[in-house]
Write an enzyme that holds these catalytic residues in place. Structure first.
Site, PDB file in Angstrom:
ATOM      1  NE  ARG A  33      -2.736  -1.076   3.433  1.00 17.80           N
ATOM      2  CZ  ARG A  33      -3.481  -0.795   4.502  1.00 17.80           C
ATOM      3  NH1 ARG A  33      -4.652  -0.203   4.355  1.00 17.80           N
ATOM      4  NH2 ARG A  33      -3.050  -1.115   5.711  1.00 17.80           N
ATOM      5  CG  ASP A  34       3.891   4.234   1.508  1.00 18.79           C
ATOM      6  OD1 ASP A  34       3.515   5.065   0.659  1.00 18.79           O
ATOM      7  OD2 ASP A  34       4.693   4.518   2.419  1.00 18.79           O
ATOM      8  CG  LEU A  35       5.484   0.484  -5.346  1.00 23.21           C
ATOM      9  CD1 LEU A  35       6.451  -0.526  -4.738  1.00 23.21           C
ATOM     10  CD2 LEU A  35       4.792  -0.118  -6.569  1.00 23.21           C
ATOM     11  CG  ASN A  39       8.860   2.032   0.969  1.00 26.71           C
ATOM     12  OD1 ASN A  39       9.630   2.245   1.890  1.00 26.71           O
ATOM     13  ND2 ASN A  39       7.589   2.382   1.015  1.00 26.71           N
ATOM     14  CB  THR A  74       3.800   8.525   0.040  1.00 20.43           C
ATOM     15  OG1 THR A  74       4.390   7.820   1.138  1.00 20.43           O
ATOM     16  CG2 THR A  74       4.547   9.836  -0.166  1.00 20.43           C
TER      17      THR A  74
END
Length: 226
Positions: A33-35, A39, A74
């Site tokens: 959910r936060d690619l 990361n 983000t």
């Protein structure tokens, strides 16, 4: 953001194959959910690893999507269907991947992107250039010495397919891998989902309450959907 295109294209391909594994080859279907760039880790041999799974969600059986009351991620990498409606699926990851591709080609961030001739974000800018047949204007001048024109133009096209507004028409990551490595004709992309925190705030939505906003690549965004 700028990176030798040969390495950059290798990284893009590695990320796409990593997402294929998470979406269909692992025992559980995992939605990251936060690619975002911070990361994605590279080792000394430029091998890619998708890191920080603290906000990932797993699905069992035939589950493909779900709704959440707490949106985490983000700004700049979240699709509008996830950021506004709280709906996340493998197609949410596809959208984030598309943003990464367009950022890699342009050498610019989607969040905070500015242009002297307009106030569009990076996705809007890329879409405008595509519709005008000016894809070359999107390419980062710092990769001119290293890029393969066919690869770059194909990457722009695939990136725009990934960030289409409607989740149903975004390709699967397995299709993305094939499109990036293939030479066949690509479908025509439809308009991207132009989500930015600025537009959300200006829209005055009563459905969403901000708890904290992501202002850099470390902080997360958390939104309460009512």
């Amino acid at each position: 953001m700028s990176l030798d295109w040969t390495i950059g294209f290798h990284v893009v391909n590695g990320i796409s194959r990593g997402l294929v594994y998470l979406h269909q080859d692992s025992r559980l279907r995992i939605i990251r959910r936060d690619l975002k760039p911070s990361n994605i880790l590279l080792d000394n041999e430029i091998n890619q690893k998708i890191s920080d799974f603290g906000m990932a969600r797993s699905f069992r059986g035939n589950e493909n999507e779900t709704n959440t009351k707490r949106v985490v991620g983000t700004y700049g990498y979240m699709s509008s269907d996830y950021a506004i409606d709280g709906l996340f699926s493998i197609k949410s990851n596809v959208f984030s991947f598309g943003v990464l591709v367009l950022e890699r080609v342009s050498g610019k961030r989607n969040r905070g992107f500015s242009h002297p001739e307009h106030q569009l974000n990076l996705l809007e800018h890329a879409w405008m250039l595509f519709k005008q047949g000016r894809n070359l204007d999107l390419i980062d001048k710092l990769i001119v010495e290293s890029y393969n024109l066919t690869e770059v133009l194909r990457s722009i096209h695939v990136g725009l397919l990934c960030v289409q507004r409607c989740p149903e028409v975004r390709p699967s990551m397995s299709s993305v891998v094939m499109m990036l490595s293939g030479e066949g004709a690509l479908p025509e992309p439809k308009e991207p989902g132009f989500f930015t925190e600025r537009k959300l705030i200006e829209g005055g939505s009563s459905r969403i309450e901000h708890e904290s906003c992501s202002i850099n690549e470390v902080t997360i965004t958390m939104i309460e959907v009512r």
